[in-house]
Design a protein around this motif. Structure first.
Motif, PDB file in Angstrom:
ATOM      1  N   TYR A 153      30.466  40.759  43.560  1.00  0.00           N
ATOM      2  CA  TYR A 153      31.718  40.635  42.808  1.00  0.00           C
ATOM      3  C   TYR A 153      32.647  41.783  43.209  1.00  0.00           C
ATOM      4  O   TYR A 153      32.817  42.756  42.471  1.00  0.00           O
ATOM      5  CB  TYR A 153      31.439  40.694  41.305  1.00  0.00           C
ATOM      6  CG  TYR A 153      32.485  40.019  40.449  1.00  0.00           C
ATOM      7  CD1 TYR A 153      33.821  39.943  40.844  1.00  0.00           C
ATOM      8  CD2 TYR A 153      32.147  39.466  39.219  1.00  0.00           C
ATOM      9  CE1 TYR A 153      34.769  39.329  40.057  1.00  0.00           C
ATOM     10  CE2 TYR A 153      33.098  38.851  38.408  1.00  0.00           C
ATOM     11  CZ  TYR A 153      34.414  38.788  38.839  1.00  0.00           C
ATOM     12  OH  TYR A 153      35.364  38.181  38.057  1.00  0.00           O
ATOM     13  N   PRO A 154      33.286  41.692  44.375  1.00  0.00           N
ATOM     14  CA  PRO A 154      34.124  42.787  44.897  1.00  0.00           C
ATOM     15  C   PRO A 154      35.246  43.201  43.938  1.00  0.00           C
ATOM     16  O   PRO A 154      35.570  44.389  43.831  1.00  0.00           O
ATOM     17  CB  PRO A 154      34.677  42.211  46.196  1.00  0.00           C
ATOM     18  CG  PRO A 154      33.693  41.155  46.595  1.00  0.00           C
ATOM     19  CD  PRO A 154      33.198  40.558  45.324  1.00  0.00           C
ATOM     20  N   GLY A 155      35.841  42.258  43.256  1.00  0.00           N
ATOM     21  CA  GLY A 155      36.934  42.581  42.341  1.00  0.00           C
ATOM     22  C   GLY A 155      36.484  43.491  41.213  1.00  0.00           C
ATOM     23  O   GLY A 155      37.157  44.469  40.865  1.00  0.00           O
ATOM     24  N   LEU A 156      35.349  43.169  40.635  1.00  0.00           N
ATOM     25  CA  LEU A 156      34.814  43.989  39.549  1.00  0.00           C
ATOM     26  C   LEU A 156      34.409  45.363  40.073  1.00  0.00           C
ATOM     27  O   LEU A 156      34.568  46.373  39.372  1.00  0.00           O
ATOM     28  CB  LEU A 156      33.617  43.283  38.918  1.00  0.00           C
ATOM     29  CG  LEU A 156      32.988  43.977  37.702  1.00  0.00           C
ATOM     30  CD1 LEU A 156      34.000  44.134  36.581  1.00  0.00           C
ATOM     31  CD2 LEU A 156      31.767  43.190  37.215  1.00  0.00           C
ATOM     32  N   PHE A 157      33.920  45.391  41.307  1.00  0.00           N
ATOM     33  CA  PHE A 157      33.545  46.672  41.916  1.00  0.00           C
ATOM     34  C   PHE A 157      34.760  47.593  42.017  1.00  0.00           C
ATOM     35  O   PHE A 157      34.681  48.794  41.706  1.00  0.00           O
ATOM     36  CB  PHE A 157      32.948  46.427  43.305  1.00  0.00           C
ATOM     37  CG  PHE A 157      32.823  47.657  44.141  1.00  0.00           C
ATOM     38  CD1 PHE A 157      31.793  48.575  43.923  1.00  0.00           C
ATOM     39  CD2 PHE A 157      33.746  47.931  45.147  1.00  0.00           C
ATOM     40  CE1 PHE A 157      31.681  49.722  44.699  1.00  0.00           C
ATOM     41  CE2 PHE A 157      33.642  49.070  45.923  1.00  0.00           C
ATOM     42  CZ  PHE A 157      32.605  49.979  45.698  1.00  0.00           C
ATOM     43  N   LEU A 158      35.895  47.063  42.438  1.00  0.00           N
ATOM     44  CA  LEU A 158      37.101  47.884  42.542  1.00  0.00           C
ATOM     45  C   LEU A 158      37.543  48.386  41.175  1.00  0.00           C
ATOM     46  O   LEU A 158      37.988  49.542  41.039  1.00  0.00           O
ATOM     47  CB  LEU A 158      38.222  47.065  43.202  1.00  0.00           C
ATOM     48  CG  LEU A 158      37.987  46.672  44.668  1.00  0.00           C
ATOM     49  CD1 LEU A 158      39.121  45.782  45.167  1.00  0.00           C
ATOM     50  CD2 LEU A 158      37.868  47.921  45.539  1.00  0.00           C
ATOM     51  N   LEU A 159      37.441  47.539  40.173  1.00  0.00           N
ATOM     52  CA  LEU A 159      37.817  47.957  38.819  1.00  0.00           C
ATOM     53  C   LEU A 159      36.921  49.091  38.332  1.00  0.00           C
ATOM     54  O   LEU A 159      37.403  50.096  37.789  1.00  0.00           O
ATOM     55  CB  LEU A 159      37.723  46.768  37.857  1.00  0.00           C
ATOM     56  CG  LEU A 159      37.972  47.102  36.379  1.00  0.00           C
ATOM     57  CD1 LEU A 159      39.409  47.543  36.166  1.00  0.00           C
ATOM     58  CD2 LEU A 159      37.634  45.922  35.480  1.00  0.00           C
ATOM     59  N   LEU A 160      35.604  48.950  38.511  1.00  0.00           N
ATOM     60  CA  LEU A 160      34.667  49.982  38.057  1.00  0.00           C
ATOM     61  C   LEU A 160      34.907  51.301  38.787  1.00  0.00           C
ATOM     62  O   LEU A 160      34.834  52.378  38.185  1.00  0.00           O
ATOM     63  CB  LEU A 160      33.225  49.513  38.275  1.00  0.00           C
ATOM     64  CG  LEU A 160      32.749  48.349  37.399  1.00  0.00           C
ATOM     65  CD1 LEU A 160      31.341  47.931  37.798  1.00  0.00           C
ATOM     66  CD2 LEU A 160      32.785  48.737  35.931  1.00  0.00           C
TER      67      LEU A 160
END
Length: 564
Positions: A153-160
């Motif tokens: 989940y690359p998008g969630l990784f960037l958010l975290l």
């Protein structure tokens, strides 16, 4: 920034020291802690999944191959067995990790070649070592989580990642603030809130991504959400644990570093309060406080200050005099850990009949820079210049306390939380003395125990009086006619007699107080209260021989009163 750098440098140095001193035990403990955390996470989540399956008619479509080929009952049974296995792995790895920590701590402490430095040294060493190990394992666990989330989940990784970079300086600022105020709870709560906010942001992002953008499958999303929650909790736990170790830096360094010497830590720290009491700092806040007195101050040089000694740690007092008008007051500053004393003092000085107390009037109670403050009016009174006056003045103050009409509301509130002397006495009180008593003294103990019910009934008839244990030469103000005590933070109530020592002078003052107050009280009974109060004090400090010496005079007065 220097404090932050020092904090991280010390944590890094401590971690390296522990890892290098016992590499086998340390790395094993970290691995076992990592396994323990992972097993606990899986073991906690699987029962929830089992309950969800129990409420569905069939195996959900998102169950991956080959598990989707199993029947629902078989899948439930399999997940249940895996959950049990995970809890077993968690318990076993946690136990083994604790053993590694114990052995490693013992070895490191032996390497330093130091004697026992303080009480609970072993517990502190193990606790610090365990938190270091757990924090390192948590950081490694989070590293793996970020890798997995980055893949699925690359998008969630960037958010975290963005949340971590934003939260780090906030956590640093909170850490410095909590250390300045010596309130670690502020930092702990704030870090936990940051973790909660991080998870809520992840959840909101996932909802928006699934509704309006291109999110991965439900199964991958569930895995990523669970991992993000675990990551935030592990980060918070590591941040809190490392800060807790840093708060005990002096002792931890003395245990694990050979070159570190533990200096005297019994001296109380009051950095923030002490800095407020310097002459330069007073110039900033003194006018604000003196405004409460409604004095007319035309020139700051017309104000003089004198340091007072309260005889209570972290409670400070200044006597302020207006040289132009001869008015005076006392400003009392309490450290943050003495807030209860400030409130206790104020509750007495604002009670009914407070104007009859040998105490200054309370002008104001509040806070200054977050620290409790009481402002007392002392017009016409000044600190003692002749210490020889004290004995006479103290006797007069205590006699006034004997006569002071205790307000019913204040008495009721106090006695709900504090037992009187006669209520503290029971058979076990005197049984403690048996271990130090000879045959004759054991007979005396038995005689008092046999009379105990009548003793308590007799003591219960004595009047309840106010007591101030902080009457001392430095806590008394006087004028030509009378005296006041300004330190009331530890006032209490008890039956007449318990406030007086058993010395000849103390007993003389007790008899004098009863005579001068014209009280209808048997002097011998009040003296028994005095002796029994001293006996309880000796017992609390395990001075059994001193307590045994008080039994004969107690029995002598009981015989005088025909209490048998």
């Amino acid at each position: 920034m220097q404090d932050q750098s020092s904090f991280f440098n010390w944590i890094s140095k401590l971690s390296v020291r522990l890892l290098q001193s016992t590499p086998a035990y340390s790395y094993t403990a970290i691995f076992l802690s990592l396994v323990s955390q992972a097993a606990l996470m899986v073991g906690t989540l699987l029962p929830i999944k089992v309950v969800m399956l129990l409420g569905t008619p069939d195996v959900p479509a998102y169950i991956p191959t080959p598990f989707d080929q199993l029947s629902k009952d078989s899948l439930i049974l399999l997940l249940t067995l895996v959950a049990v296995a995970m809890f077993t792995v968690y318990l076993a790895s946690d136990k083994l990790c604790a053993q590694c920590i114990h052995k490693s701590c013992d070895k490191i402490v032996r390497q330093t070649g130091k004697v026992i430095l303080f009480e609970n040294q072993e517990e502190l060493a193990k606790n610090a070592y365990q938190k270091i190990v757990t924090s390192i394992a948590g950081i490694l666990f989070n590293g793996l989580v970020f890798v997995v989330v980055g893949i699925i989940y690359p998008g969630l990784f960037l958010l975290l990642t963005a949340v971590v970079f934003v939260s780090a300086p906030i956590a640093r600022w909170l850490l410095n603030k909590s250390r300045r105020q010596r309130k670690p709870a502020i930092y702990n709560r704030a870090v936990q809130n940051l973790g909660t906010i991080s998870f809520l942001l992840s959840f909101a992002f996932i909802v928006v991504d699934h509704l309006y953008l291109s999110a991965p499958s439900i199964l991958l999303t569930i895995i990523a959400l669970i991992l993000s929650r675990q990551a935030s909790s592990k980060f918070c736990a590591a941040a809190i644990d490392l800060a807790d170790i840093a708060n005990k830096r002096e002792k931890v360094s003395a245990i694990f570093f050979e070159e570190h010497i533990l200096f005297n830590t019994s001296i109380p720290h009051q950095d923030s309060l002490a800095s407020m009491l310097t002459f330069e700092a007073r110039e900033n806040w003194l006018p604000e406080i003196l405004a409460k007195t409604q004095w007319q101050i035309d020139d700051r040089y017309q104000i003089s200050t004198k340091w007072l000694q309260t005889n209570v740690a972290n409670v400070f007092a200044l006597w302020i005099k207006n040289n132009a008008t001869e008015q005076s007051c006392i400003i009392k500053l309490f450290d943050s850990n003495k807030k209860a004393l400030a409130q206790h003092e104020a509750s007495l000085l604002v009670s009914a009949s407070a104007d009859c107390l040998p105490a200054p009037d309370l002008i104001y109670t509040g806070s200054l820079n977050g620290l409790p403050i009481n402002l007392l009016k002392t017009d016409g009174f000044s600190p003692l210049t002749d210490q020889e006056q004290f004995a006479e003045l103290a006797t007069a103050i205590k006699e006034k306390l004997v006569l002071w009409p205790v307000p019913d509301e204040l008495r009721s509130a106090y006695l709900k939380a504090h037992p009187l002397l006669w209520q503290k006495l029971d058979m076990t009180t005197f049984e403690q003395l048996v271990i130090a008593a000879d045959a004759n003294e054991q007979t005396l103990i038995t005689q008092i125990q046999q009379r105990l019910p009548k003793i308590k009934s007799a003591l219960a008839t004595l009047p309840v009086c106010l007591h101030n244990p902080n009457i001392a030469p430095h806590t008394v103000l006087a004028n030509e006619q009378s005296a006041l005590a300004y330190q009331w933070g530890q006032w209490g109530m008890d039956i007449l007699g318990s406030q007086y020592p058993t010395t000849p002078y103390g007993q003389k003052c007790l008899r004098s107080a009863i005579d001068n107050a014209n009280l209808d009280v048997n002097v011998a009974l009040a003296e028994i209260a005095s002796y029994l109060a001293s006996l309880l004090l000796h017992l609390s400090q395990q001075r059994y021989l001193d307590a045994l010496d008080l039994l004969p005079p107690v029995l002598e007065r009981l015989d005088e009163l025909s209490i048998s």
